[in-house]
Design a protein around this motif. Structure first.
Motif, PDB file in Angstrom:
ATOM      1  N   PRO A 235       2.495  -3.093  -6.905  1.00 25.67           N
ATOM      2  CA  PRO A 235       1.127  -3.714  -7.461  1.00 25.67           C
ATOM      3  C   PRO A 235       1.247  -4.721  -7.621  1.00 25.67           C
ATOM      4  N   LEU A 236       2.716  -5.448  -8.444  1.00 22.76           N
ATOM      5  CA  LEU A 236       2.601  -6.660  -8.507  1.00 22.76           C
ATOM      6  C   LEU A 236       2.252  -7.726  -7.407  1.00 22.76           C
ATOM      7  N   GLU A 237       3.351  -7.344  -5.910  1.00 17.23           N
ATOM      8  CA  GLU A 237       3.195  -7.426  -4.258  1.00 17.23           C
ATOM      9  C   GLU A 237       1.592  -7.788  -4.180  1.00 17.23           C
ATOM     10  N   ALA A 238       0.760  -6.601  -3.992  1.00 12.46           N
ATOM     11  CA  ALA A 238      -0.282  -6.632  -3.455  1.00 12.46           C
ATOM     12  C   ALA A 238      -1.453  -8.486  -4.386  1.00 12.46           C
ATOM     13  N   TRP A 239      -0.881  -8.065  -6.114  1.00 11.54           N
ATOM     14  CA  TRP A 239      -1.512  -8.871  -6.496  1.00 11.54           C
ATOM     15  C   TRP A 239      -1.510 -10.172  -5.724  1.00 11.54           C
ATOM     16  N   ALA A 240       0.410 -10.641  -5.647  1.00 13.52           N
ATOM     17  CA  ALA A 240       0.738 -11.491  -5.147  1.00 13.52           C
ATOM     18  C   ALA A 240       0.005 -12.165  -3.526  1.00 13.52           C
ATOM     19  N   VAL A 241      -0.107 -11.400  -2.727  1.00 14.20           N
ATOM     20  CA  VAL A 241      -0.546 -11.500  -1.220  1.00 14.20           C
ATOM     21  C   VAL A 241      -1.915 -11.366  -1.669  1.00 14.20           C
ATOM     22  N   GLY A 242      -2.967 -10.583  -2.048  1.00 14.54           N
ATOM     23  CA  GLY A 242      -4.107 -11.343  -2.195  1.00 14.54           C
ATOM     24  C   GLY A 242      -4.778  -9.661  -1.967  1.00 14.54           C
ATOM     25  N   ARG A 243      -4.491  -9.105  -2.088  1.00 19.25           N
ATOM     26  CA  ARG A 243      -4.333  -7.437  -1.653  1.00 19.25           C
ATOM     27  C   ARG A 243      -5.079  -6.312  -2.764  1.00 19.25           C
TER      28      ARG A 243
END
Length: 398
Positions: free
Chosen positions: A310-318
């Motif tokens: 979840p954090l990585e999705a937000w960081a990349v903008g997905r």
């Protein structure tokens, strides 16, 4: 003061490895100017990943030089208490010989259970053997009992215990009687390898795997608890709800932890094999591109209460679709679906195809990530205070 960080897992474990790397980089950043921080790993291949992030690292060949016969015997013993104790004794002696005052275990590890002299900080990522004990990876073949013994032995002796959330902290206090003041809720953060500096161009990565933008992406090892089956079950319903010519593509990345054959068999049974791409374990420098190419990140896992994707999705903008029972980490920055209900997953996967919904979730994800960053900074202050407190007490003996 000298702090030795222990990394005992290979990169193939996925999120657990990335979070361990985060912890290593974090400690160097928050206290590396005041005290000496050295990373030790029992896996030689890990050195390249640690050093590329600017942290001093050393290989710790805990077994030393053994004959082939002795090494074969040791590998059998490692599965038993006598072997684990022997290995831990070798690691502890190596750290003491290197002048370390404190050990820091950045993943679940039974090694400090057997320490006799060296103080240590340890990490708890989950208590899923209690929360979701039905799953064989935490209950079968003595794993439940092994985890119980580990937590009840390791945690009370730790100088500090780092946990992934306040929810998990409270559970540990209730279940294992650990003093709350020795515990720190340290939120996860995205993998440092997700930055553009450590990533390969998206076009090249997608071409390598034969992918086009617009798939549902689930990065997770193939454990039963990752619940890949729910995504597979959602695909037939999703296909019925979308236009006939819609390209419904689900991409699974992650190593096989024993459940891959079953998931592939279920994909065939459900008639969705043509809609699913299995990438296997992928290099860390491919992950940002795979996130960027996704229509949405889906994570139907049962285990938590926190996870990295979840954090990585937000960081990349997905945009994100996530298991509803794990909403503490997420706030309103995802669509939620019941981990037991494939129809809910199909509905969420349909809804997120609306650009307006996706854009709204991406913005909420950015805000949630900032809130978690603020919480982490507060936790880092507590961690530094605890380490400085130990440093003063460590001066009291040779």
């Amino acid at each position: 003061m000298k702090i030795g960080i222990l990394l005992e897992n290979p990169i193939q474990v996925g999120g657990g490895f990335n979070q361990a790397i985060n912890a290593i980089v974090q400690l160097q950043r928050i206290i590396g100017k005041q005290h000496e921080v050295v990373a030790f790993t029992t896996i030689k291949a890990n050195l390249q990943h640690i050093k590329r992030l600017g942290v001093p690292a050393e290989y710790l060949p805990a077994v030393g030089k053994l004959s082939r016969i002795a090494l074969a015997v040791l590998r059998r013993l490692i599965r038993k208490e006598i072997g684990k104790a022997w290995m831990a004794h070798k690691i502890e002696n190596a750290l003491l010989k290197a002048g370390m005052d404190l050990g820091y275990f950045v993943t679940h590890s039974s090694t400090p259970n057997y320490f006799r002299k060296l103080n240590y900080v340890t990490t708890v990522l989950d208590l899923c053997h209690r929360d979701d004990l039905e799953f064989p990876e935490v209950s079968a073949d003595g794993r439940f009992e092994e985890r119980e013994w580990h937590f009840s032995t390791c945690l009370p002796r730790a100088v500090a215990v780092l946990v992934a959330s306040h929810q998990l902290l409270k559970r540990i206090v209730v279940r294992y009687g650990v003093d709350e003041e020795r515990m720190i809720a340290m939120p996860f953060e995205p993998s440092p390898f997700l930055s553009e500096a450590h990533s390969i161009d998206r076009t090249a990565v997608l071409a390598k795997y034969g992918l086009r933008d617009g798939y549902y992406f689930y990065p997770a090892q193939f454990w039963p608890h990752k619940n890949h089956i729910r995504i597979l079950e959602a695909i037939p319903s999703l296909k019925q709800k979308t236009a006939v010519n819609s390209d419904i593509r689900v991409v699974f990345s992650g190593g096989n932890s024993g459940n891959l054959a079953w998931i592939k068999q279920q994909a065939q049974r459900l008639g969705v094999s043509d809609n699913v791409t299995f990438l296997g374990f992928v290099p860390v420098d491919h992950m940002r591109a795979l996130y960027e190419g996704a229509l949405a990140v889906v994570m139907s896992t049962y285990f938590g209460p926190t996870n990295l994707p979840p954090l990585e999705a937000w960081a990349v903008g997905r945009p994100l679709i996530y298991s509803a029972h794990l909403n503490e980490q997420i706030g309103d920055a995802a669509l939620f679906a019941d981990a037991d209900d494939a129809e809910e997953w199909a509905d969420a996967m349909l809804r997120i195809r609306d650009p307006a919904v996706a854009v709204d979730l991406i913005e909420k994800g950015r805000k949630q990530l900032k809130a978690i960053d603020t919480e982490r900074l507060e936790a880092e202050t507590l961690f530094v205070h605890r380490l400085e407190q130990f440093a003063q007490r460590r001066k009291c003996w040779e």
